[in-house]
Design an enzyme around this catalytic site. Structure first.
Site, PDB file in Angstrom:
ATOM      1  N   SER A  98       0.786  -1.236   0.000  1.00 28.40           N
ATOM      2  CA  SER A  98       0.000   0.000   0.000  1.00 28.40           C
ATOM      3  C   SER A  98       0.813   1.278   0.000  1.00 28.40           C
ATOM      4  O   SER A  98       0.228   2.363  -0.117  1.00 28.40           O
ATOM      5  CB  SER A  98      -0.928   0.020   1.205  1.00 28.40           C
ATOM      6  OG  SER A  98      -1.964  -0.887   0.992  1.00 28.40           O
ATOM      7  N   SER A 362       4.683 -11.937   6.048  1.00 29.09           N
ATOM      8  CA  SER A 362       3.398 -11.255   6.245  1.00 29.09           C
ATOM      9  C   SER A 362       2.452 -12.210   6.943  1.00 29.09           C
ATOM     10  O   SER A 362       2.798 -13.372   7.191  1.00 29.09           O
ATOM     11  CB  SER A 362       2.803 -10.802   4.912  1.00 29.09           C
ATOM     12  OG  SER A 362       2.404 -11.928   4.160  1.00 29.09           O
TER      13      SER A 362
END
Ligand code: REX
Length: 406
Positions: A98, A362
């Site tokens: 992002s 992640s």
């Protein structure tokens, strides 16, 4: 496991040995010394400790780079590749997730500077009929206040099978918006902050409609080339990361299961919301330029910095996040979380000190939380034990539900 312990300008005890050119005035400072910007000097030992704890929490590797008024601090710990055991390096490329949103916002703010876009105009003025409510403006989209549901909540409800289902897919922007519109909107236009990738898919559509070019062309011509970001790429839907890169490992939701090597994927589920590839050097250059006023007019930067409160420590502007650290210093940038990669990229108010920190893991909340400590080391300097204990990390403060699990 190879472990790299890296100090200011000097890589020690790791596979690499590199000396950086540091200006003469960059002799070791007192831990609490203040820089020209009034910030405490970065805590290089603290930064290394944070990366060690990030690896201890389960990331194969983690690295960080601080650019402070021309002085470079680098630190790396652990490995880039579980097969070859190559040590992770601060020059490795990675998927920024992002952080891409700031690049997309910059392109749109430049278009506003060129009078091709009005922030308070309805999205539907530029993309007739796209959204079901004419009251949703460009500003609502860029500040996550549109109410458009985040389609990735459903896509990645199950992390590994969700990822495998889309890793080789190519989506049109329209298809991603349609996935969102199948669900009710989360709030009335402008009424509340609700983080959603859908907003930055709409941003990509606006860029392409207003310029007549792909987002790739616009990122390259407006940002990568002018700032000489030679490690930055938008290759969608190509699945390969150019140059030398760290591989990325997705933690399974099933305890004890092996992590999934998620390095190669189209990133089509994210595109203008999350598909840029870059390096720590380039992200530091980017945010320094942005906050330093080199990418937009002062007026558009001020628009970007009109904040919506997210929680007690964070606020969101237009594609830009502000975090206030335990020492009271606020930093500006974005976080990223895509399969295999967590990124923190933030800069000081004047853009003169920037940090990028990356872990090649992640879906691991402990890793994400540990990584937040890099901001403290970079911008708050050496911490007393009491202050360190007072660090508030609000988990999942600004990310889609279930982005990271224990
Ligand atoms: C995708 C799933 C999360 C990650 C997402 N990423 O929306 C965007 C982003 C592009 O970077 N947002 C971050 C996956 C949060 C930001 O703005 O900082 N999680 C993973 C799951 C959870 O699959 N079930 O952790 O790899």
């Amino acid at each position: 496991m190879v472990s790299g312990t890296v100090g200011k300008g000097l890589v020690l005890g790791a596979v690499t040995l590199s000396l950086l050119t540091v200006p003469a005035q960059a002799a070791p400072r007192e831990a609490h010394a203040r820089t020209e910007a009034g910030l405490p000097a970065p805590d290089a030992a603290g930064l290394r400790a944070v990366l060690r704890s990030t690896v201890a929490k389960g990331a194969p590797g983690a690295m960080a780079r601080i650019d402070d008024h021309g002085t470079v601090y680098k630190a790396a710990q652990g490995i880039a590749d579980r097969d070859t055991q190559r040590a992770i390096n601060t020059t490795d490329h990675f998927r920024v997730g992002s952080v891409t949103k700031t690049f997309s916002a910059v392109v749109l703010l430049q278009l506003a500077d060129e009078h091709k876009l009005t922030l308070d105009a309805p999205v539907n003025r530029y993309l007739p009929g796209l959204l079901p409510d004419d009251r949703i403006t460009v500003r609502h989209v860029l500040s996550h206040r549109s109410g458009l549901y985040d389609y990735t909540n459903d896509m990645f409800a199950r992390s590994v099978s969700g990822f495998e289902a889309v890793r080789n897919k190519v989506f049109t922007y329209r298809r991603l918006v349609d996935l969102s519109l199948k669900k009710p909107r989360t709030n009335a236009p402008g009424a509340a902050y609700s983080y959603s990738n859908t907003n930055f898919v709409v941003a990509g559509m606006l860029i392409e409609k207003l310029t007549g070019h792909s987002v790739r062309t616009e990122y390259e011509n407006r940002i990568f080339k002018p700032l000489k970001l030679r490690d930055s790429f938008y290759v969608h839907p190509d699945t390969q990361i150019p140059g030398r890169y760290t591989r990325g490992y997705l933690t399974s939701d099933t305890a004890g299961a092996a992590p999934v090597d998620a390095t190669e994927q189209t990133m089509s589920w994210a595109q203008s919301a999350g598909a840029i590839i870059s390096s720590a050097h380039d992200l530091n250059t980017f945010y320094s330029a942005l906050l330093g006023g080199k990418l937009t007019s002062a007026a558009q930067l001020a628009e970007m910095e009109r904040w919506t409160k997210v929680n007690s420590t964070t606020a969101y502007g237009l594609g830009l996040r502000r975090r206030t650290l335990s020492c009271g210093v606020s930093v500006y940038g974005h976080t990223g979380a895509v399969q295999g990669y967590y990124t923190y990229a933030f800069t000081s108010k004047d853009g003169r000190r920037s940090l990028t920190a990356v872990a090649n893991a992640s879906n691991n909340a402990d890793v994400l939380t540990a990584m937040a400590g890099t901001l403290e080391s970079a911008f708050c300097g050496k911490q007393t034990k009491a202050r360190r204990g007072a660090v508030v990390v609000e988990r999942h403060e600004d990310i889609a539900p279930a982005v990271a699990r224990h």
